[in-house]
Design a protein around this motif. Structure first.
Motif, PDB file in Angstrom:
ATOM      1  N   PHE A  31       0.856  -1.191   0.000  1.00  0.00           N
ATOM      2  CA  PHE A  31       0.000   0.000   0.000  1.00  0.00           C
ATOM      3  C   PHE A  31       0.892   1.241   0.000  1.00  0.00           C
ATOM      4  CE2 PHE A  31      -2.672  -3.235   1.888  1.00  0.00           C
ATOM      5  CZ  PHE A  31      -3.891  -3.000   1.281  1.00  0.00           C
ATOM      6  N   LEU A  32       0.633   2.141  -0.918  1.00  0.00           N
ATOM      7  CA  LEU A  32       1.398   3.387  -0.982  1.00  0.00           C
ATOM      8  C   LEU A  32       0.433   4.550  -0.805  1.00  0.00           C
ATOM      9  CD1 LEU A  32       3.574   2.515  -4.122  1.00  0.00           C
ATOM     10  CD2 LEU A  32       4.179   2.213  -1.720  1.00  0.00           C
ATOM     11  N   ASP A  33       0.574   5.249   0.315  1.00  0.00           N
ATOM     12  CA  ASP A  33      -0.338   6.356   0.609  1.00  0.00           C
ATOM     13  C   ASP A  33       0.283   7.659   0.114  1.00  0.00           C
ATOM     14  OD1 ASP A  33      -2.351   7.919   1.546  1.00  0.00           O
ATOM     15  OD2 ASP A  33      -2.009   7.526   3.669  1.00  0.00           O
ATOM     16  N   GLU A  34      -0.261   8.194  -0.940  1.00  0.00           N
ATOM     17  CA  GLU A  34       0.205   9.461  -1.518  1.00  0.00           C
ATOM     18  C   GLU A  34       1.719   9.493  -1.711  1.00  0.00           C
ATOM     19  OE1 GLU A  34      -1.501  11.955  -2.592  1.00  0.00           O
ATOM     20  OE2 GLU A  34      -3.475  11.860  -1.658  1.00  0.00           O
ATOM     21  N   PRO A  35       2.255   8.530  -2.470  1.00  0.00           N
ATOM     22  CA  PRO A  35       3.723   8.489  -2.568  1.00  0.00           C
ATOM     23  C   PRO A  35       4.308   9.655  -3.355  1.00  0.00           C
ATOM     24  CG  PRO A  35       2.760   6.895  -4.057  1.00  0.00           C
ATOM     25  CD  PRO A  35       1.626   7.476  -3.260  1.00  0.00           C
ATOM     26  N   THR A  36       3.480  10.337  -4.129  1.00  0.00           N
ATOM     27  CA  THR A  36       4.037  11.415  -4.945  1.00  0.00           C
ATOM     28  C   THR A  36       3.705  12.791  -4.399  1.00  0.00           C
ATOM     29  OG1 THR A  36       2.109  11.337  -6.389  1.00  0.00           O
ATOM     30  CG2 THR A  36       4.027  10.059  -7.061  1.00  0.00           C
ATOM     31  N   ALA A  37       2.985  12.822  -3.276  1.00  0.00           N
ATOM     32  CA  ALA A  37       2.668  14.130  -2.701  1.00  0.00           C
ATOM     33  C   ALA A  37       3.967  14.830  -2.328  1.00  0.00           C
ATOM     34  CB  ALA A  37       1.789  13.964  -1.468  1.00  0.00           C
ATOM     35  N   ALA A  38       4.045  16.090  -2.607  1.00  0.00           N
ATOM     36  CA  ALA A  38       5.192  16.903  -2.198  1.00  0.00           C
ATOM     37  C   ALA A  38       6.482  16.532  -2.916  1.00  0.00           C
ATOM     38  CB  ALA A  38       5.409  16.825  -0.686  1.00  0.00           C
ATOM     39  N   LEU A  39       6.359  15.837  -4.051  1.00  0.00           N
ATOM     40  CA  LEU A  39       7.574  15.543  -4.814  1.00  0.00           C
ATOM     41  C   LEU A  39       7.612  16.388  -6.085  1.00  0.00           C
ATOM     42  CD1 LEU A  39       8.144  11.704  -4.754  1.00  0.00           C
ATOM     43  CD2 LEU A  39       9.060  13.470  -3.262  1.00  0.00           C
ATOM     44  N   GLY A  40       8.811  16.636  -6.544  1.00  0.00           N
ATOM     45  CA  GLY A  40       8.988  17.359  -7.798  1.00  0.00           C
ATOM     46  C   GLY A  40       8.712  16.444  -8.982  1.00  0.00           C
ATOM     47  N   VAL A  41       8.785  16.999 -10.169  1.00  0.00           N
ATOM     48  CA  VAL A  41       8.428  16.259 -11.380  1.00  0.00           C
ATOM     49  C   VAL A  41       9.339  15.050 -11.585  1.00  0.00           C
ATOM     50  CG1 VAL A  41       8.223  16.410 -13.873  1.00  0.00           C
ATOM     51  CG2 VAL A  41       7.516  18.347 -12.453  1.00  0.00           C
ATOM     52  N   VAL A  42      10.641  15.276 -11.452  1.00  0.00           N
ATOM     53  CA  VAL A  42      11.592  14.202 -11.712  1.00  0.00           C
ATOM     54  C   VAL A  42      11.448  13.093 -10.682  1.00  0.00           C
ATOM     55  CG1 VAL A  42      14.038  13.632 -11.921  1.00  0.00           C
ATOM     56  CG2 VAL A  42      13.192  15.825 -12.769  1.00  0.00           C
ATOM     57  N   GLN A  43      11.328  13.492  -9.419  1.00  0.00           N
ATOM     58  CA  GLN A  43      11.209  12.488  -8.359  1.00  0.00           C
ATOM     59  C   GLN A  43       9.903  11.718  -8.491  1.00  0.00           C
ATOM     60  OE1 GLN A  43      12.192  15.663  -6.791  1.00  0.00           O
ATOM     61  NE2 GLN A  43      14.319  15.108  -6.401  1.00  0.00           N
ATOM     62  N   THR A  44       8.845  12.410  -8.896  1.00  0.00           N
ATOM     63  CA  THR A  44       7.564  11.743  -9.077  1.00  0.00           C
ATOM     64  C   THR A  44       7.686  10.650 -10.125  1.00  0.00           C
ATOM     65  OG1 THR A  44       6.327  13.698  -8.439  1.00  0.00           O
ATOM     66  CG2 THR A  44       5.183  12.074  -9.793  1.00  0.00           C
ATOM     67  N   LYS A  45       8.352  10.970 -11.214  1.00  0.00           N
ATOM     68  CA  LYS A  45       8.537   9.974 -12.263  1.00  0.00           C
ATOM     69  C   LYS A  45       9.313   8.776 -11.711  1.00  0.00           C
ATOM     70  CE  LYS A  45      10.176   9.284 -16.961  1.00  0.00           C
ATOM     71  NZ  LYS A  45      10.758   7.994 -16.571  1.00  0.00           N
ATOM     72  N   GLY A  46      10.313   9.055 -10.920  1.00  0.00           N
ATOM     73  CA  GLY A  46      11.101   7.970 -10.330  1.00  0.00           C
ATOM     74  C   GLY A  46      10.233   7.058  -9.483  1.00  0.00           C
ATOM     75  N   VAL A  47       9.369   7.647  -8.675  1.00  0.00           N
ATOM     76  CA  VAL A  47       8.517   6.837  -7.800  1.00  0.00           C
ATOM     77  C   VAL A  47       7.500   6.051  -8.625  1.00  0.00           C
ATOM     78  CG1 VAL A  47       6.740   6.956  -6.033  1.00  0.00           C
ATOM     79  CG2 VAL A  47       8.835   8.267  -5.751  1.00  0.00           C
ATOM     80  N   LEU A  48       6.952   6.675  -9.666  1.00  0.00           N
ATOM     81  CA  LEU A  48       5.973   5.957 -10.500  1.00  0.00           C
ATOM     82  C   LEU A  48       6.643   4.793 -11.241  1.00  0.00           C
ATOM     83  CD1 LEU A  48       3.767   8.858 -11.902  1.00  0.00           C
ATOM     84  CD2 LEU A  48       3.357   7.386  -9.934  1.00  0.00           C
ATOM     85  N   ASP A  49       7.872   5.010 -11.678  1.00  0.00           N
ATOM     86  CA  ASP A  49       8.621   3.907 -12.305  1.00  0.00           C
ATOM     87  C   ASP A  49       8.834   2.773 -11.311  1.00  0.00           C
ATOM     88  OD1 ASP A  49       8.709   5.268 -14.636  1.00  0.00           O
ATOM     89  OD2 ASP A  49      10.788   5.976 -14.424  1.00  0.00           O
ATOM     90  N   LEU A  50       9.111   3.174 -10.089  1.00  0.00           N
ATOM     91  CA  LEU A  50       9.296   2.194  -9.025  1.00  0.00           C
ATOM     92  C   LEU A  50       8.019   1.380  -8.840  1.00  0.00           C
ATOM     93  CD1 LEU A  50      11.444   1.397  -6.989  1.00  0.00           C
ATOM     94  CD2 LEU A  50      10.682   3.241  -5.507  1.00  0.00           C
ATOM     95  N   VAL A  51       6.889   2.066  -8.865  1.00  0.00           N
ATOM     96  CA  VAL A  51       5.593   1.391  -8.723  1.00  0.00           C
ATOM     97  C   VAL A  51       5.428   0.344  -9.828  1.00  0.00           C
ATOM     98  CG1 VAL A  51       3.101   1.738  -8.967  1.00  0.00           C
ATOM     99  CG2 VAL A  51       4.441   3.274  -7.508  1.00  0.00           C
ATOM    100  N   LYS A  52       5.793   0.711 -11.057  1.00  0.00           N
ATOM    101  CA  LYS A  52       5.634  -0.235 -12.168  1.00  0.00           C
ATOM    102  C   LYS A  52       6.532  -1.451 -11.986  1.00  0.00           C
ATOM    103  CE  LYS A  52       4.583   3.489 -15.385  1.00  0.00           C
ATOM    104  NZ  LYS A  52       5.247   4.412 -16.315  1.00  0.00           N
ATOM    105  N   ARG A  53       7.747  -1.212 -11.488  1.00  0.00           N
ATOM    106  CA  ARG A  53       8.654  -2.351 -11.307  1.00  0.00           C
ATOM    107  C   ARG A  53       8.174  -3.275 -10.196  1.00  0.00           C
ATOM    108  NH1 ARG A  53      12.678   1.151 -13.319  1.00  0.00           N
ATOM    109  NH2 ARG A  53      12.713   2.249 -11.332  1.00  0.00           N
ATOM    110  N   ILE A  54       7.572  -2.691  -9.166  1.00  0.00           N
ATOM    111  CA  ILE A  54       7.033  -3.538  -8.093  1.00  0.00           C
ATOM    112  C   ILE A  54       5.893  -4.385  -8.643  1.00  0.00           C
ATOM    113  CG2 ILE A  54       5.905  -3.541  -5.844  1.00  0.00           C
ATOM    114  CD1 ILE A  54       7.249  -0.774  -5.373  1.00  0.00           C
ATOM    115  N   ARG A  55       5.056  -3.762  -9.467  1.00  0.00           N
ATOM    116  CA  ARG A  55       3.957  -4.490 -10.097  1.00  0.00           C
ATOM    117  C   ARG A  55       4.514  -5.639 -10.935  1.00  0.00           C
ATOM    118  NH1 ARG A  55       1.884  -1.242 -14.865  1.00  0.00           N
ATOM    119  NH2 ARG A  55       3.923  -1.973 -15.570  1.00  0.00           N
ATOM    120  N   ASP A  56       5.578  -5.378 -11.670  1.00  0.00           N
ATOM    121  CA  ASP A  56       6.153  -6.400 -12.546  1.00  0.00           C
ATOM    122  C   ASP A  56       6.721  -7.584 -11.772  1.00  0.00           C
ATOM    123  OD1 ASP A  56       5.414  -4.818 -14.611  1.00  0.00           O
ATOM    124  OD2 ASP A  56       7.401  -3.952 -14.970  1.00  0.00           O
ATOM    125  N   LYS A  57       7.009  -7.362 -10.488  1.00  0.00           N
ATOM    126  CA  LYS A  57       7.458  -8.477  -9.655  1.00  0.00           C
ATOM    127  C   LYS A  57       6.316  -9.399  -9.275  1.00  0.00           C
ATOM    128  CE  LYS A  57       9.590  -7.546  -5.912  1.00  0.00           C
ATOM    129  NZ  LYS A  57      10.253  -7.044  -4.696  1.00  0.00           N
TER     130      LYS A  57
END
Lengths: 370, 255
Positions: B172-198
């Motif tokens: 469960f990820l509660d607002e993982p992109t809140a308060a993040l900049g554009v680049v960091q947000t992309k990093g976290v969303l990519d992370l989400v996709k990789r976790i899904r792929d596992k």
């Protein structure tokens, strides 16, 4: 999929305004840690500078093995207390009671030794040591329990036990110092030496080394830091935060009991009236040594140096014939400087990395979701 | 149908005094999918997550994990089942480094007497921890510095990667992109996709519709303590999601 809702009329939950952030600065974490190391190094240098100055001013009498031996002895008992206090302050707590616990342990130990073997012989000595350690641990457990379970602020708990332990010691003795200590103990621990090093110093050094290893190399030490750093995070990952706090206070109590027996063998007295400021001396040493009063980080080695500085100043001033009261003034300045340095470090860390977390927290509070 | 879900909430109720936060709310997530959970403030998202992660107990209804009804009395029980949660406060110990944070509470001890004395397999944890961060593409720039000195994006990535490293089933990820900049947000969303792929079920709570549409497979919309719609993210739009959230658009799957 037809869309009937005009998107503009329903205010979409506003996307959080991205915090404009510089690309992560890799140097900051390193700098933070380096800062801590730097402070440990800085105070070593400060201490060395003090030694150099006094050596230059009084080459014959200050820079002398016998004199260094005296300084080491004068720091030994405080260092044993300092190890426990470092752990407590790393958890974000404080201990004001250790001087009184030291006295109480000494008093109880002396009274028991008097009844076992008439206050002489090794049996009496061993029983006395065990009693002192047990008495200290008991006070530590009480402190820890009240802090962790009753949620009374550590400063109040230990202020209470500071008074209570001293008061009980006075009740037990009628306020008159006990002087019963087995000679075997005085001759070995109190004034004996191994390879020219006083046994008192050896005991303190062993405690310090165990303290360093315990804090830096073991799970117990890491959990101590973690609890002081973020207790809620520890709870979430299933660490028994209350248990850890109780253990740390019990450890400090055990060491205060050990200090009690060392004190008794060295002074051949329970020194009831002589330890009312011990707690402040020890806390000052811990803080000068770079341990943060806000918890999470600290070093036992720094504490030892932090204790050596006042002791060296006192010793040097006496040798130079400077009024020893000046030592208090100088140590006071050191203390404030050390905490100032800690604050600078903390605010540097905050500027570097805490802002987003703070913002996230603000959102969390304002959102009050369900 | 429900057998394929790894984790479900069925008809969950939860009240705080007179406030009914959840009223017969449903939720489900499949392995290897990103299920977004959206809703306006007070819709019950956080309550739902706290119940599913064991931080709170429901007043009524049922939690079903891998097809079996379960009860959770604390978050540790959820974690033992491979369910991890990253709350907004991240719960990192600021004075510890990323690896120490990853293994906090799960330290690998040395065998034998040394282990019983409290000594840890530091080099082993360090190597395995680095591998875990690398596998997820969480670019940790400094493994030896305290996380308190790192940027918000780094800290978020570390918190998410830590949870992902332990989450075998659901995260469960509660607002993982809140308060993040554009680049960091992309990093976290990519992370989400990789976790899904596992093959882990990822539950993403977010207020950001574009982010939800970018990474989610299904979007669960909550309103007034109920799930009012489950939408296929591929065929949806910000307008539709907002409409479902606010009630302007009714008639999808009534929970």
């Amino acid at each position: 999929m037809s869309v009937q809702t005009p998107p503009m009329e329903t205010p979409a939950p506003e996307q959080k305004v991205p915090v404009s952030e510089a690309p992560a600065r890799p140097g900051l974490g390193e700098r933070l840690r380096a800062g801590v190391r730097a402070q440990a190094l800085q105070i070593v240098l400060v201490w060395l500078a003090i030694v150099v100055v006094f050596s230059a001013l009084a080459p014959g009498s200050f820079f002398d093995p016998v004199n260094f031996r005296n300084i080491a002895i004068s720091v030994s008992i405080l260092a044993v207390l300092g190890v426990g206090t470092t752990f407590i302050i790393v958890t974000g707590g404080i201990d004001l009671s250790m001087g009184s616990v030291l006295v109480f342990s000494g008093v109880v130990s002396s009274m028991v030794m008097e009844r076992v073997g008439g206050g002489q012989g090794w049996l009496s000595a061993v029983v006395g040591i065990v009693v002192a350690l047990a008495a200290g641990t008991a006070w530590g457990l009480l402190n820890g329990f009240l802090v962790a379970k009753a949620k009374v602020p550590a400063m109040i708990v230990t202020l209470g036990t500071f008074g209570a332990a001293l008061g009980l010691a006075q009740v037990l003795t009628g306020g008159i110092d006990r002087r019963i200590v087995p000679d075997v103990l005085v001759n070995s621990v109190g004034f004996g030496s191994v390879l020219g090093v006083p046994l008192l110093v050896v005991v303190a050094a062993v405690v310090v080394i165990i303290g360093i290893v315990l804090l830096n190399r073991t799970r117990f030490g890491m959990h101590t830091s973690a609890v002081g750093s973020n207790a809620e995070a520890c709870r979430r990952v299933g660490i028994d935060v209350d248990g850890q706090i109780i253990k740390v206070y019990a450890l400090a109590g055990l060491l205060a009991g050990l200090a009690g027996i060392l004190n008794l063998t060295f002074f051949r007295s329970t020194t009831i009236g002589g330890n009312s400021l011990t707690n402040l001396d020890v806390i000052a040493g811990v803080v000068i040594g770079g341990t943060s009063l806000f918890g999470g980080i600290g070093t036992v080695f720094g504490t030892v140096i932090g204790l050596l500085i006042p002791a060296t100043l006192r010793n040097g001033f006496v040798i130079l014939g400077v009024e020893p009261y000046w030592q208090q003034v100088v140590v006071g300045a050191f203390l404030v400087s050390a905490v100032y340095a800690d604050q600078i470090r903390r605010s540097a860390a905050t500027r570097g990395g805490r802002r987003p977390e703070l913002l996230a927290r603000l959102f969390r509070h304002s959102r009050k979701d369900s | 149908m429900s057998a394929e879900f790894v984790y479900e909430a069925r008809g969950v109720d939860r009240s705080y005094g007179s406030v009914r936060a959840l009223e017969g709310a449903n939720f489900d997530v499949r392995p290897g999918e990103v299920a977004a959970l959206i809703g306006d403030n007070g819709a019950g998202k956080s309550t739902m997550v706290r119940i599913l992660s064991g931080a709170e107990q429901p007043d009524g209804g049922q939690l079903v994990f891998e097809g079996e009804p379960i009860t959770l009395t604390n978050p540790t029980e959820a974690r033992h089942r491979g369910v991890e949660t990253v709350f907004q406060d991240l719960a990192l110990a600021n004075h510890l480094d990323p690896i120490q944070n990853m293994y906090l509470g799960r330290e690998i001890m040395k065998p034998g007497l040394l282990g019983r004395l409290g000594f840890m397999e530091r080099s082993l944890m360090r190597a395995a921890g680095k591998r875990a961060f690398d596998d997820l593409g969480a670019t940790v720039r400094n493994y030896n510095g305290p996380v308190g000195g790192m940027s918000g994006g780094q800290r978020q990535a570390i918190a998410v990667a830590r949870a992902a490293a332990w989450a075998q089933k659901v995260i469960f990820l509660d607002e993982p992109t809140a308060a993040l900049g554009v680049v960091q947000t992309k990093g976290v969303l990519d992370l989400v996709k990789r976790i899904r792929d596992k093959g882990v079920g990822v539950v993403l709570i977010s207020h950001s519709m574009p982010h939800v549409l970018e990474v989610a497979d299904r979007v669960h919309v909550m309103r007034q303590g109920r799930r009012v719609a489950v939408v296929d993210a591929k065929q949806s739009s910000v307008e539709e999601l907002v409409g479902a959230m606010t009630g302007a658009l009714d008639g999808k799957e009534a929970a």
